[in-house]
Design a protein around this motif. Structure first.
Motif, PDB file in Angstrom:
ATOM      1  N   ILE A 142      45.590  47.968  49.392  1.00  0.00           N
ATOM      2  CA  ILE A 142      45.131  48.515  50.612  1.00  0.00           C
ATOM      3  C   ILE A 142      44.340  47.422  51.253  1.00  0.00           C
ATOM      4  N   LEU A 143      44.472  47.151  52.467  1.00  0.00           N
ATOM      5  CA  LEU A 143      43.624  46.239  53.322  1.00  0.00           C
ATOM      6  C   LEU A 143      42.931  47.181  54.267  1.00  0.00           C
ATOM      7  N   PRO A 144      41.711  47.506  54.194  1.00  0.00           N
ATOM      8  CA  PRO A 144      40.930  48.343  55.025  1.00  0.00           C
ATOM      9  C   PRO A 144      40.411  47.745  56.355  1.00  0.00           C
ATOM     10  N   CYS A 145      40.441  48.589  57.392  1.00  0.00           N
ATOM     11  CA  CYS A 145      39.867  47.842  58.795  1.00  0.00           C
ATOM     12  C   CYS A 145      39.563  49.099  59.725  1.00  0.00           C
ATOM     13  N   HIS A 147      41.843  57.454  65.433  1.00  0.00           N
ATOM     14  CA  HIS A 147      40.643  57.720  64.909  1.00  0.00           C
ATOM     15  C   HIS A 147      39.920  56.496  64.299  1.00  0.00           C
ATOM     16  N   LYS A 148      40.244  55.295  64.852  1.00  0.00           N
ATOM     17  CA  LYS A 148      39.492  54.020  64.832  1.00  0.00           C
ATOM     18  C   LYS A 148      39.938  53.517  63.285  1.00  0.00           C
ATOM     19  N   ASP A 149      40.888  53.651  63.138  1.00  0.00           N
ATOM     20  CA  ASP A 149      41.185  53.259  61.399  1.00  0.00           C
ATOM     21  C   ASP A 149      42.561  52.521  61.438  1.00  0.00           C
ATOM     22  N   LEU A 150      42.643  51.228  61.290  1.00  0.00           N
ATOM     23  CA  LEU A 150      43.837  50.432  61.123  1.00  0.00           C
ATOM     24  C   LEU A 150      44.029  49.807  59.941  1.00  0.00           C
ATOM     25  N   SER A 151      43.780  50.605  58.645  1.00  0.00           N
ATOM     26  CA  SER A 151      44.093  50.444  57.306  1.00  0.00           C
ATOM     27  C   SER A 151      45.512  50.225  57.369  1.00  0.00           C
TER      28      SER A 151
END
Length: 289
Positions: A41-44, A102-106
């Motif tokens: 998983i690549l979090p962003c 929700h401001k999450d591009l992971s």
């Protein structure tokens, strides 16, 4: 002077956290580690200055370099009530895990290969103001690790009629290779290319099992090859081994032929049980009587 101070403050925030200015920011880890053949998983995550945002939103991931790197994932959400629909997923191996609203591009990267060890950059674009486009400048470095695996092990001969064994293994970190087996073999050269290592064992003179062991911080692997060298006998022994069996076979054949011929000559032929009895010869007069 005040404006210059604000610009310097913005640049200072950019250098520390990637992208952060006027309420915008993008947050990513500097490094992520994944295992070969598995997923990672690549979090962003990001922030923006709007309390609510209902216009079109685009999430983008690219590799190698920011702004101009190859796009490997892209999805678009037209409104806050619509999910982000995937438009690009290179080789269909990238899946959106977060919710851009929700401001999450992971994202999730499936079935990791060696070529996936790149630097990744996430980007968000909000429709409207041209400035509403923000991207991680430093990105995430993906490290692909793997336990050792023996991919090839062979024995071959050279022009000077000597034999050598060769073992090739891969892993990350690159594994250390060792040979074990019969004595009196000379360690050969070791070569490496990225995550792949090859080591030779020269001048094999003793028959037996030769084992190659590969070790790194994630495990170990072994492979083995069996070596048996052909040794020709001296000429006299070689001739004996060939002609003695042939002579025995010839004697046996002569005995069989002699017995067959003797049997045919010594036994009189018996009359056939199916032959008809013969009538006595006579003239007309004798038969008349």
């Amino acid at each position: 002077m005040r404006e210059l101070g604000l610009v310097l403050l913005c640049l200072l925030r950019i250098s520390r956290k990637g992208v952060q200015c006027n309420g915008w920011s993008v947050h990513v880890p500097s490094d992520v580690t994944g295992e070969l053949g598995k997923m990672v998983i690549l979090p962003c995550t990001f922030t923006h200055p709007y309390k609510t945002f209902d216009r079109a939103l685009t999430a983008i991931w690219r590799i190698k370099e920011p702004y101009n790197g190859t796009v490997i994932f892209k999805c678009v959400s037209q409104s806050s009530s619509e999910l982000c629909k995937t438009a690009i997923s290179h080789k269909n191996k990238y899946k959106l895990l977060g919710n851009p609203r929700h401001k999450d591009l992971s994202i999730r990267v499936d079935n990791l290969t060696w070529s996936d060890g790149e630097r990744y950059f996430c980007r968000v674009e909000l429709a409207g103001d041209i400035q509403d486009k923000y991207e991680s400048r430093n990105g995430i470095k993906l490290h692909v690790i793997a336990a050792p695996r023996i991919i090839n092990i062979t024995v071959s001969s050279s022009r000077d009629h000597t034999f050598q064994a060769r073992c090739t293994a891969e892993g990350e970190p690159a594994p250390a290779l060792t040979w074990t087996g019969p004595p009196y073999s000379n360690p050969g050269s070791t070569s490496s290319s990225g995550h792949r290592v090859t080591k030779e064992l020269r001048s094999l003179t003793h028959d037996g099992k030769y084992t190659c062991t590969a070790v790194n911080s994630h495990g170990r692997a072994e492979g083995a090859v069996y070596f048996y060298k052909f040794r020709a006998s001296d000429s006299s022994s070689f001739m004996i081994l060939i002609f003695v069996p042939l002579g025995i076979k010839a004697v046996i054949l002569l005995v069989i032929l002699s017995f067959t011929i003797f049997s045919r000559e010594g036994s009189p032929s018996a009359p056939s049980s199916l032959a008809r009895p013969q009538l006595p010869e006579c003239t007309y007069e004798n038969c008349d009587r």
